[in-house]
Motif scaffolding. Structure first.
Motif, PDB file in Angstrom:
ATOM      1  N   HIS A  15       0.847  -1.195   0.000  1.00 25.64           N
ATOM      2  CA  HIS A  15       0.000   0.000   0.000  1.00 25.64           C
ATOM      3  C   HIS A  15       0.883   1.246   0.000  1.00 25.64           C
ATOM      4  O   HIS A  15       1.782   1.378   0.837  1.00 25.64           O
ATOM      5  CB  HIS A  15      -0.888   0.035   1.248  1.00 25.64           C
ATOM      6  N   TYR A  16       0.598   2.165  -0.922  1.00 26.77           N
ATOM      7  CA  TYR A  16       1.357   3.413  -1.030  1.00 26.77           C
ATOM      8  C   TYR A  16       0.558   4.584  -0.468  1.00 26.77           C
ATOM      9  O   TYR A  16      -0.607   4.786  -0.839  1.00 26.77           O
ATOM     10  CB  TYR A  16       1.677   3.723  -2.489  1.00 26.77           C
ATOM     11  N   PRO A  17       1.170   5.399   0.387  1.00 27.47           N
ATOM     12  CA  PRO A  17       0.505   6.623   0.865  1.00 27.47           C
ATOM     13  C   PRO A  17       0.632   7.736  -0.165  1.00 27.47           C
ATOM     14  O   PRO A  17       1.543   7.730  -0.994  1.00 27.47           O
ATOM     15  CB  PRO A  17       1.295   6.960   2.138  1.00 27.47           C
ATOM     16  N   LYS A  18      -0.272   8.717  -0.111  1.00 24.91           N
ATOM     17  CA  LYS A  18      -0.189   9.865  -1.028  1.00 24.91           C
ATOM     18  C   LYS A  18       0.991  10.753  -0.672  1.00 24.91           C
ATOM     19  O   LYS A  18       1.667  11.307  -1.550  1.00 24.91           O
ATOM     20  CB  LYS A  18      -1.488  10.677  -0.964  1.00 24.91           C
ATOM     21  N   ARG A  19       1.254  10.887   0.629  1.00 28.66           N
ATOM     22  CA  ARG A  19       2.372  11.714   1.084  1.00 28.66           C
ATOM     23  C   ARG A  19       3.283  10.858   1.977  1.00 28.66           C
ATOM     24  O   ARG A  19       3.130  10.854   3.206  1.00 28.66           O
ATOM     25  CB  ARG A  19       1.859  12.938   1.852  1.00 28.66           C
ATOM     26  N   PRO A  20       4.223  10.155   1.377  1.00 30.51           N
ATOM     27  CA  PRO A  20       5.084   9.221   2.145  1.00 30.51           C
ATOM     28  C   PRO A  20       5.928   9.941   3.195  1.00 30.51           C
ATOM     29  O   PRO A  20       6.458  11.021   2.942  1.00 30.51           O
ATOM     30  CB  PRO A  20       5.983   8.597   1.062  1.00 30.51           C
TER      31      PRO A  20
END
Length: 238
Positions: A15-20
């Motif tokens: 899962h990738y966050p929008k603002r890592p």
């Protein structure tokens, strides 16, 4: 956004966050944990999906694997989790020191990962964990049907080899911060309380960081909030 991929014949999800924020969380699930080609229990279950959303909103990259189903802490699952970590670190731009969130029997795997990659673990959160497989078997002895089923699962997972998985000492000696979160009114591993208490006391005596939270089933929404607060407190040193 998430992607799935097949590794070692097991479906994995990232899962990738929008603002890592640059930090990653490895999830090691319990008996009900699963990952399919296009979905997982962390997407299909409403409560768990909210947990993932909260972690992503906080900037965390989250990854996990099907881990051979009901692995009960077997070596195959441990090696797979370790190799999955290596793959993610090679492909993604992330801090090498990760957080681990282990639920139920996932705590058996997390403890063994400590021996393989302790220097690359930032913190560990144990959610209603199974610390000792032997104690869990003792707990279930009176539930004859379930006990028989459980024994069969363990025999399959460990190739019929007799195992004695008690991770109490490993968690006592762990140098990284450790956090327990327990649902008091719905816990499959309720007889682990004395072990958890002993770990907490030993860690306090040796001045090793340990947090302990009790949560009612109806307040599960606070689990991730407490978890994120704990993770962030242990990110001050990169």
């Amino acid at each position: 956004m998430f992607v799935t991929f097949l590794f070692d014949q097991q479906w994995c999800m990232l899962h990738y966050p929008k603002r890592p924020n640059g930090f990653a969380v490895l999830i090691l699930g319990d008996q009900q944990h699963y990952v399919h080609e296009n979905s997982s229990v962390w997407i299909e279950n409403t409560g768990r999906a909210k947990m993932i959303d909260q972690l992503l909103e906080a900037g965390y990259t989250v990854f996990y694997s099907n881990l051979f189903g009901k692995n009960w802490g077997n070596r195959q699952a441990v090696d797979h989790a370790y190799n999955l970590y290596q793959i993610i670190m090679r492909k993604e731009i992330l801090n090498k020191k990760i957080h681990i969130f282990a639920e139920g029997m996932g705590a058996l795997i997390a403890a063994q990962l400590i021996l393989l990659m302790e220097n690359n673990i930032r913190s560990i959160v144990l959610f209603s964990p199974c610390i000792s497989l032997d104690d869990h078997l003792q707990q279930e002895k009176d539930r004859k049907f379930y006990y028989k089923k459980l024994m069969k699962e363990i025999e399959i997972a460990h190739n019929e080899n007799k195992v004695n998985l008690n991770m109490k000492e490993t968690y006592e000696k762990l140098m990284q911060p450790l956090c327990f979160i327990q649902v008091v009114d719905q816990n499959l591993y309720k007889d682990q309380q004395s072990i958890i208490h002993a770990i907490i006391q030993t860690r306090k005596q040796h001045k090793r960081q340990v947090n302990n939270h009790f949560i009612l089933q109806e307040n599960r929404e606070y689990i991730t909030k407490k978890m994120i607060k704990f993770l962030q407190e242990n990110e001050r040193i990169i």
